[in-house]
Design a protein around this motif. Structure first.
Motif, PDB file in Angstrom:
ATOM      1  N   GLY A  84       2.629  -0.022  -4.953  1.00  0.00           N
ATOM      2  CA  GLY A  84       3.121   0.931  -5.956  1.00  0.00           C
ATOM      3  C   GLY A  84       2.337   2.235  -5.960  1.00  0.00           C
ATOM      4  N   THR A  85       1.931   2.637  -7.153  1.00  0.00           N
ATOM      5  CA  THR A  85       1.231   3.902  -7.333  1.00  0.00           C
ATOM      6  C   THR A  85      -0.069   3.956  -6.546  1.00  0.00           C
ATOM      7  N   VAL A 114      -6.827  -0.466  -2.560  1.00  0.00           N
ATOM      8  CA  VAL A 114      -6.715   0.446  -3.687  1.00  0.00           C
ATOM      9  C   VAL A 114      -5.945  -0.255  -4.797  1.00  0.00           C
ATOM     10  N   GLN A 148      -5.671  -0.167  -9.307  1.00  0.00           N
ATOM     11  CA  GLN A 148      -6.144   0.209 -10.634  1.00  0.00           C
ATOM     12  C   GLN A 148      -6.713  -1.005 -11.338  1.00  0.00           C
ATOM     13  N   THR A 206      -4.128  -7.226  -8.796  1.00  0.00           N
ATOM     14  CA  THR A 206      -2.780  -7.370  -8.241  1.00  0.00           C
ATOM     15  C   THR A 206      -2.748  -8.468  -7.171  1.00  0.00           C
ATOM     16  N   VAL A 224       2.028   1.103 -18.935  1.00  0.00           N
ATOM     17  CA  VAL A 224       2.329   0.352 -17.715  1.00  0.00           C
ATOM     18  C   VAL A 224       2.454   1.310 -16.521  1.00  0.00           C
ATOM     19  N   GLN A 256      -7.731   8.124  -8.369  1.00  0.00           N
ATOM     20  CA  GLN A 256      -7.772   7.451  -7.056  1.00  0.00           C
ATOM     21  C   GLN A 256      -7.754   8.488  -5.935  1.00  0.00           C
ATOM     22  N   LYS A 305       7.765   7.221 -10.828  1.00  0.00           N
ATOM     23  CA  LYS A 305       7.631   7.393 -12.282  1.00  0.00           C
ATOM     24  C   LYS A 305       9.002   7.490 -12.930  1.00  0.00           C
ATOM     25  N   VAL A 362       0.252  -7.093 -12.026  1.00  0.00           N
ATOM     26  CA  VAL A 362       1.205  -8.017 -11.407  1.00  0.00           C
ATOM     27  C   VAL A 362       0.427  -9.128 -10.712  1.00  0.00           C
TER      28      VAL A 362
HETATM   29  C1  F6R Z   1       3.483   2.228 -11.208  1.00  0.00           C
HETATM   30  C2  F6R Z   1       2.626   1.092 -11.331  1.00  0.00           C
HETATM   31  C3  F6R Z   1       2.645   0.033 -10.270  1.00  0.00           C
HETATM   32  C4  F6R Z   1       1.203  -0.274  -9.867  1.00  0.00           C
HETATM   33  C5  F6R Z   1       1.156  -1.446  -8.884  1.00  0.00           C
HETATM   34  C6  F6R Z   1      -0.250  -1.691  -8.367  1.00  0.00           C
HETATM   35  O1  F6R Z   1       3.282   3.109 -12.255  1.00  0.00           O
HETATM   36  O2  F6R Z   1       1.866   1.013 -12.256  1.00  0.00           O
HETATM   37  O3  F6R Z   1       3.396   0.444  -9.168  1.00  0.00           O
HETATM   38  O4  F6R Z   1       0.647   0.872  -9.313  1.00  0.00           O
HETATM   39  O5  F6R Z   1       1.623  -2.602  -9.528  1.00  0.00           O
HETATM   40  O6  F6R Z   1      -1.133  -1.961  -9.420  1.00  0.00           O
HETATM   41  P1  F6R Z   1      -2.681  -1.898  -9.225  1.00  0.00           P
HETATM   42  O7  F6R Z   1      -3.049  -0.491  -8.940  1.00  0.00           O
HETATM   43  O8  F6R Z   1      -3.267  -2.388 -10.521  1.00  0.00           O
HETATM   44  O9  F6R Z   1      -3.014  -2.798  -8.072  1.00  0.00           O
END
Ligand code: F6R
Ligand code: UD1
Length: 371
Positions: A63-64, A108, A110, A114, A160, A169, A246, A368
């Motif tokens: 994702g992001t 990478v 957040q 994940t 979210v 990042q 987004k 996730v």
């Molecule tokens: C989009 C979003 C998702 C996360 C993806 C990865 O706004 O939030 O696409 O970027 O689920 O999540 P992390 O960065 O926590 O591994």
């Protein structure tokens, strides 16, 4: 605590000047008269030699976080001279793609939790790669299980939809590129220009946030649309993907990020006088190519919204019929940090106007933890 804001996403978009400052705190050293400007990433300093010797750098995320890595890829390639490849975590696992001992694998995330990214980390560890984490969450599974890494220190992200983590990042990965390239004399001037750019980034983001009103008006214009295309290339291909992500995930509107260089290979067939198309055309080496893309879209009566660098309005809007959004200019490789801001604001206002849940889009979770 949302403070004076109505939603966490809104708060997190607007606090980016501060979150970026925190991300960079203590990590940028502006030299005195004789000392050069440098970057210090405490978590990587003992591993830089190994990273510089690696045959390949592989970015892995979802994702992001994947999009942020994609935004940093060009500068990492430029300053490290090492081939940089991109992997969406689930796809790497689906293919059981090759990962070698000579690779540096950069994870990478957040949340740092994940599931797909974590499984890919286990896979890369088994294959003997040096595993580097770029995470926002101290003590998270990815932070604990990587050999080394960098905390982005953006502060807790509650909405979210990821916003401030994305820009932090990118900044950390630009600093990673500077750290890896720091022994090359040939790129010293370039590196110092980027460091100067990093110092002025928070105030430039603050300027970009002043587009809030304009993006709210644009959202009013677009709220009943079915779809929005976002064209970008070079440093801002990632901006196109992330802007579209987004819009689709919070505003629940179909949106697609398109690599402008691919326009004639399919997407051009979609262009008519109804479909809104957002074109990112800020000033960098791809600018003249992007001008010709705009001309071709105009020739097909495309409904264009063009983002350009301040002062460039007349050189992008040759036909005079597009809506133009001017953004402050920074060093080219940092421009994605500025350019995503209006798109975050647009996605936010579209969501509010369409009456959807901003902070918890349907069917989505912040972290996730299942594959
Ligand atoms: C989009 C979003 C998702 C996360 C993806 C990865 O706004 O939030 O696409 O970027 O689920 O999540 P992390 O960065 O926590 O591994
Ligand atoms: C560290 C301290 C910070 C302090 C600073 C002072 C922590 C978490 N950080 O920051 O509070 O102000 O020193 O010099 O205590 N790591 C991974 N994987 C990841 C992320 C990080 O292994 O995904 C490791 C790093 O290699 C490092 C440690 O975690 O060993 C801390 O990383 P980071 O917070 O980025 O380091 P500093 O910026 O030096």
């Amino acid at each position: 605590n949302k403070g004076n804001y109505e939603h966490y996403m809104q708060k997190e978009i607007h606090e980016q000047p501060e979150s970026l400052t925190t991300t960079m705190r203590g990590r940028l050293i502006r030299g005195g008269s004789c000392k050069a400007k440098t970057v210090l990433l405490g978590g990587l300093k003992d591993h830089l030699k190994t990273i510089r010797r690696s045959r390949r750098i592989v970015f892995i995320g979802c994702g992001t976080s994947y999009n942020a890595a994609l935004a940093a890829r060009p500068i990492l390639e430029e300053l490290s001279g090492i081939p940089v490849t991109m992997e969406i975590a689930s796809d790497l696992l689906d293919r059981q793609g090759p990962i070698y001992r000579e690779d540096t694998a950069v994870f990478v995330s957040q949340s740092g939790e994940t599931a797909d990214t974590l499984r890919a980390l286990e896979y890369a560890l088994e294959n003997g790669a040096l595993c580097v984490g770029i995470t926002n969450t101290v003590g998270s599974a990815i932070a604990r299980n990587t050999h080394c890494g960098v905390h982005i220190n953006a502060g807790a992200e509650i909405g979210v939809a990821s916003t401030k983590a994305y820009t932090s990042q990118i900044v950390v990965m630009a600093m990673l590129a500077l750290a890896i390239g720091s022994d090359a004399i040939s790129s010293q001037i370039r590196r110092e220009a980027i460091i100067d750019g990093l110092f002025e980034l928070p105030s430039k983001v603050r300027e970009a946030l002043k587009l809030d009103r304009e993006m709210k008006d644009l959202a009013k214009l677009l709220m009943a649309e079915q779809s929005l295309l976002v064209f970008g290339r070079g440093y801002n291909y990632a901006t196109a993907l992330e802007g579209a992500l987004k819009v689709k995930e919070v505003a629940l509107m179909h949106s697609e990020g398109i690599l402008a260089g691919e326009m004639k290979h399919g997407p051009l067939a979609l262009v008519d006088e109804n479909l809104p198309i957002f074109v990112i055309a800020t000033h960098d080496v791809c600018f003249s190519k992007q001008q010709s893309v705009i001309q071709q879209l105009n020739a097909r009566k495309g409904r264009l919204i063009v983002m350009c660098s301040r002062g460039d309005a007349s050189s992008v809007n040759v036909g005079g019929s597009c809506r133009v959004i001017e953004v402050p200019q920074v060093e080219d490789c940092l421009q994605p940090v500025i350019n995503i801001v209006p798109l975050q604001l647009l996605a936010y206002h579209l969501t509010v106007q369409r009456g959807y849940n901003v902070d918890q889009p349907r069917n989505l979770a912040k972290s996730v933890t299942t594959e």
